[in-house]
Scaffold this motif. Structure first.
Motif, PDB file in Angstrom:
ATOM      1  N   LYS A 142       0.897  -1.051  -0.043  1.00 40.15           N
ATOM      2  CA  LYS A 142      -0.035  -0.021   0.043  1.00 40.15           C
ATOM      3  C   LYS A 142       0.635   1.276   0.124  1.00 40.15           C
ATOM      4  CE  LYS A 142      -4.062  -2.402   2.258  1.00 40.15           C
ATOM      5  NZ  LYS A 142      -4.850  -2.633   3.231  1.00 40.15           N
ATOM      6  N   ILE A 143       1.860   0.856   0.657  1.00 44.49           N
ATOM      7  CA  ILE A 143       2.763   2.374   0.691  1.00 44.49           C
ATOM      8  C   ILE A 143       3.451   2.553  -0.676  1.00 44.49           C
ATOM      9  CG2 ILE A 143       5.092   3.049   1.562  1.00 44.49           C
ATOM     10  CD1 ILE A 143       4.525   1.611   4.257  1.00 44.49           C
ATOM     11  N   GLU A 144       3.925   1.490  -1.393  1.00 48.35           N
ATOM     12  CA  GLU A 144       4.677   1.694  -2.566  1.00 48.35           C
ATOM     13  C   GLU A 144       3.717   2.085  -3.746  1.00 48.35           C
ATOM     14  OE1 GLU A 144       8.343  -1.307  -2.112  1.00 48.35           O
ATOM     15  OE2 GLU A 144       6.961  -1.918  -3.050  1.00 48.35           O
ATOM     16  N   ALA A 145       2.268   1.789  -3.503  1.00 49.66           N
ATOM     17  CA  ALA A 145       1.280   1.908  -4.565  1.00 49.66           C
ATOM     18  C   ALA A 145       0.739   3.603  -4.412  1.00 49.66           C
ATOM     19  CB  ALA A 145       0.065   1.261  -4.374  1.00 49.66           C
ATOM     20  N   GLY A 146       1.289   4.005  -3.154  1.00 54.04           N
ATOM     21  CA  GLY A 146       0.899   5.470  -2.848  1.00 54.04           C
ATOM     22  C   GLY A 146      -0.530   5.568  -2.130  1.00 54.04           C
ATOM     23  N   ASN A 147      -1.129   4.332  -1.575  1.00 58.23           N
ATOM     24  CA  ASN A 147      -2.419   4.612  -0.903  1.00 58.23           C
ATOM     25  C   ASN A 147      -2.165   4.630   0.415  1.00 58.23           C
ATOM     26  OD1 ASN A 147      -3.448   3.704  -3.402  1.00 58.23           O
ATOM     27  ND2 ASN A 147      -3.340   1.654  -3.108  1.00 58.23           N
ATOM     28  N   ARG A 148      -1.077   4.500   1.127  1.00 61.43           N
ATOM     29  CA  ARG A 148      -0.923   4.748   2.569  1.00 61.43           C
ATOM     30  C   ARG A 148       0.214   5.541   2.663  1.00 61.43           C
ATOM     31  NH1 ARG A 148      -3.102   1.334   6.499  1.00 61.43           N
ATOM     32  NH2 ARG A 148      -2.484   2.973   7.631  1.00 61.43           N
ATOM     33  N   GLN A 149       0.305   6.360   3.816  1.00 65.79           N
ATOM     34  CA  GLN A 149       1.154   7.231   4.155  1.00 65.79           C
ATOM     35  C   GLN A 149       1.794   6.635   5.385  1.00 65.79           C
ATOM     36  OE1 GLN A 149       3.217   9.967   3.028  1.00 65.79           O
ATOM     37  NE2 GLN A 149       2.415   9.449   1.252  1.00 65.79           N
ATOM     38  N   PRO A 150       3.072   6.251   5.438  1.00 63.66           N
ATOM     39  CA  PRO A 150       3.588   5.580   6.923  1.00 63.66           C
ATOM     40  C   PRO A 150       3.826   6.779   7.839  1.00 63.66           C
ATOM     41  CG  PRO A 150       5.217   5.768   5.220  1.00 63.66           C
ATOM     42  CD  PRO A 150       3.833   6.160   4.372  1.00 63.66           C
ATOM     43  N   SER A 151       3.945   6.277   8.907  1.00 54.81           N
ATOM     44  CA  SER A 151       4.321   7.278  10.074  1.00 54.81           C
ATOM     45  C   SER A 151       5.832   7.645   9.809  1.00 54.81           C
ATOM     46  CB  SER A 151       4.194   6.479  11.535  1.00 54.81           C
ATOM     47  OG  SER A 151       5.485   5.654  11.461  1.00 54.81           O
ATOM     48  N   PRO A 152       6.270   9.006  10.453  1.00 58.38           N
ATOM     49  CA  PRO A 152       7.464   9.393  10.305  1.00 58.38           C
ATOM     50  C   PRO A 152       8.569   8.107  10.780  1.00 58.38           C
ATOM     51  CG  PRO A 152       6.048  11.366  11.170  1.00 58.38           C
ATOM     52  CD  PRO A 152       5.118   9.871  11.164  1.00 58.38           C
ATOM     53  N   GLU A 153       8.246   7.780  11.824  1.00 56.68           N
ATOM     54  CA  GLU A 153       9.149   6.553  12.190  1.00 56.68           C
ATOM     55  C   GLU A 153       9.424   5.435  11.190  1.00 56.68           C
ATOM     56  OE1 GLU A 153       6.433   7.520  13.762  1.00 56.68           O
ATOM     57  OE2 GLU A 153       7.548   8.923  15.386  1.00 56.68           O
ATOM     58  N   VAL A 154       8.127   4.913  10.468  1.00 56.74           N
ATOM     59  CA  VAL A 154       8.572   4.169   9.361  1.00 56.74           C
ATOM     60  C   VAL A 154       9.136   4.532   8.288  1.00 56.74           C
ATOM     61  CG1 VAL A 154       7.238   2.516   7.976  1.00 56.74           C
ATOM     62  CG2 VAL A 154       6.453   2.735  10.312  1.00 56.74           C
ATOM     63  N   THR A 155       8.966   5.730   7.762  1.00 57.70           N
ATOM     64  CA  THR A 155       9.692   6.218   6.916  1.00 57.70           C
ATOM     65  C   THR A 155      11.044   6.718   7.068  1.00 57.70           C
ATOM     66  OG1 THR A 155       7.671   7.744   6.167  1.00 57.70           O
ATOM     67  CG2 THR A 155       9.641   8.447   5.415  1.00 57.70           C
ATOM     68  N   VAL A 156      11.455   6.888   8.220  1.00 60.84           N
ATOM     69  CA  VAL A 156      12.968   6.668   8.532  1.00 60.84           C
ATOM     70  C   VAL A 156      13.319   5.468   8.329  1.00 60.84           C
ATOM     71  CG1 VAL A 156      14.660   7.118  10.429  1.00 60.84           C
ATOM     72  CG2 VAL A 156      12.855   8.783  10.195  1.00 60.84           C
ATOM     73  N   ARG A 157      12.957   4.317   9.112  1.00 59.83           N
ATOM     74  CA  ARG A 157      13.423   3.029   8.844  1.00 59.83           C
ATOM     75  C   ARG A 157      13.336   2.681   7.315  1.00 59.83           C
ATOM     76  NH1 ARG A 157       9.426   1.157  12.953  1.00 59.83           N
ATOM     77  NH2 ARG A 157       8.417  -0.318  11.395  1.00 59.83           N
ATOM     78  N   ILE A 158      12.488   3.063   6.329  1.00 60.26           N
ATOM     79  CA  ILE A 158      12.409   2.793   4.944  1.00 60.26           C
ATOM     80  C   ILE A 158      13.741   3.485   4.373  1.00 60.26           C
ATOM     81  CG2 ILE A 158      11.334   3.343   2.784  1.00 60.26           C
ATOM     82  CD1 ILE A 158       8.700   2.966   4.301  1.00 60.26           C
ATOM     83  N   ALA A 159      13.997   4.658   4.768  1.00 57.11           N
ATOM     84  CA  ALA A 159      15.075   5.407   4.214  1.00 57.11           C
ATOM     85  C   ALA A 159      16.412   4.650   4.614  1.00 57.11           C
ATOM     86  CB  ALA A 159      14.995   6.874   4.886  1.00 57.11           C
ATOM     87  N   ASN A 160      16.491   4.472   5.794  1.00 52.98           N
ATOM     88  CA  ASN A 160      17.778   3.728   6.126  1.00 52.98           C
ATOM     89  C   ASN A 160      18.112   2.374   5.620  1.00 52.98           C
ATOM     90  OD1 ASN A 160      18.361   5.875   8.230  1.00 52.98           O
ATOM     91  ND2 ASN A 160      17.266   4.978   9.955  1.00 52.98           N
ATOM     92  N   ALA A 161      16.641   1.603   5.299  1.00 52.71           N
ATOM     93  CA  ALA A 161      17.085   0.313   4.931  1.00 52.71           C
ATOM     94  C   ALA A 161      17.271   0.396   3.446  1.00 52.71           C
ATOM     95  CB  ALA A 161      15.537  -0.685   5.014  1.00 52.71           C
ATOM     96  N   LEU A 162      17.005   1.616   2.680  1.00 52.29           N
ATOM     97  CA  LEU A 162      17.385   1.825   1.276  1.00 52.29           C
ATOM     98  C   LEU A 162      18.821   2.481   1.245  1.00 52.29           C
ATOM     99  CD1 LEU A 162      14.083   2.906  -0.335  1.00 52.29           C
ATOM    100  CD2 LEU A 162      15.191   0.825  -0.645  1.00 52.29           C
ATOM    101  N   GLY A 163      19.313   2.967   2.301  1.00 55.54           N
ATOM    102  CA  GLY A 163      20.417   3.646   2.246  1.00 55.54           C
ATOM    103  C   GLY A 163      20.301   5.116   1.820  1.00 55.54           C
ATOM    104  N   VAL A 164      19.229   5.581   1.847  1.00 58.87           N
ATOM    105  CA  VAL A 164      19.059   7.067   1.066  1.00 58.87           C
ATOM    106  C   VAL A 164      18.425   7.807   2.154  1.00 58.87           C
ATOM    107  CG1 VAL A 164      18.722   6.181  -0.896  1.00 58.87           C
ATOM    108  CG2 VAL A 164      16.600   6.638   0.505  1.00 58.87           C
ATOM    109  N   SER A 165      18.835   9.271   1.902  1.00 57.65           N
ATOM    110  CA  SER A 165      18.081  10.231   3.005  1.00 57.65           C
ATOM    111  C   SER A 165      16.595  10.447   2.657  1.00 57.65           C
ATOM    112  CB  SER A 165      18.780  11.551   2.444  1.00 57.65           C
ATOM    113  OG  SER A 165      18.266  12.160   1.478  1.00 57.65           O
ATOM    114  N   LEU A 166      15.964  10.714   3.647  1.00 65.41           N
ATOM    115  CA  LEU A 166      14.544  11.297   3.811  1.00 65.41           C
ATOM    116  C   LEU A 166      14.041  11.727   2.380  1.00 65.41           C
ATOM    117  CD1 LEU A 166      13.744  12.009   7.373  1.00 65.41           C
ATOM    118  CD2 LEU A 166      13.029   9.891   6.078  1.00 65.41           C
ATOM    119  N   GLU A 167      15.001  12.802   2.034  1.00 66.81           N
ATOM    120  CA  GLU A 167      14.574  13.653   1.033  1.00 66.81           C
ATOM    121  C   GLU A 167      14.222  13.065  -0.468  1.00 66.81           C
ATOM    122  OE1 GLU A 167      15.821  16.183   4.315  1.00 66.81           O
ATOM    123  OE2 GLU A 167      17.165  14.493   3.183  1.00 66.81           O
TER     124      GLU A 167
END
Length: 76
Positions: free
Chosen positions: A38-63
Motif C-alpha cells: 500500500k505504501i509503494e502504491a501510494g495508497n497509504r502514508q507511513p508514520s514518520p518513524e516508518v519512513t525513517v526506517r524505509i530510508a535507512n533500509a534503502l541507504g538514502v536520505s529522507l529527501e
C-alpha cells in the motif's frame, strides 16, 4: 509548517533497482508486506518513524523518498 509525505513509487523503484525482494524488504523495515504494498502504491502514508526506517533500509536520505507538503494553520 512543513511536513513530508512518502513517495511510495520512488520507494518501490529504488528497492527494485537495489534487487531487494518485496518480502525481504518488509522484514528489514519491520512492517507487514501488505502494508508495504500500500505504501509503494501510494495508497497509504507511513508514520514518520516508518519512513525513517524505509530510508535507512534503502541507504538514502529522507529527501530521496519523500516530498514536502505545507500544512496551513488557521488561528481560531
Amino acid at each position: 509548517m512543513e511536513q513530508r509525505r512518502t513517495n511510495g513509487p520512488a520507494v518501490r523503484v529504488i528497492r527494485e533497482l537495489m534487487g531487494i525482494r518485496h518480502g525481504q524488504f518488509a522484514r528489514r523495515v519491520e512492517i507487514d508486506p501488505g502494508y508495504l504494498t500500500k505504501i509503494e502504491a501510494g495508497n497509504r502514508q507511513p508514520s514518520p518513524e516508518v519512513t525513517v526506517r524505509i530510508a535507512n533500509a534503502l541507504g538514502v536520505s529522507l529527501e530521496v523518498i519523500s516530498y514536502p507538503v505545507t500544512v496551513l494553520e488557521y488561528a481560531a
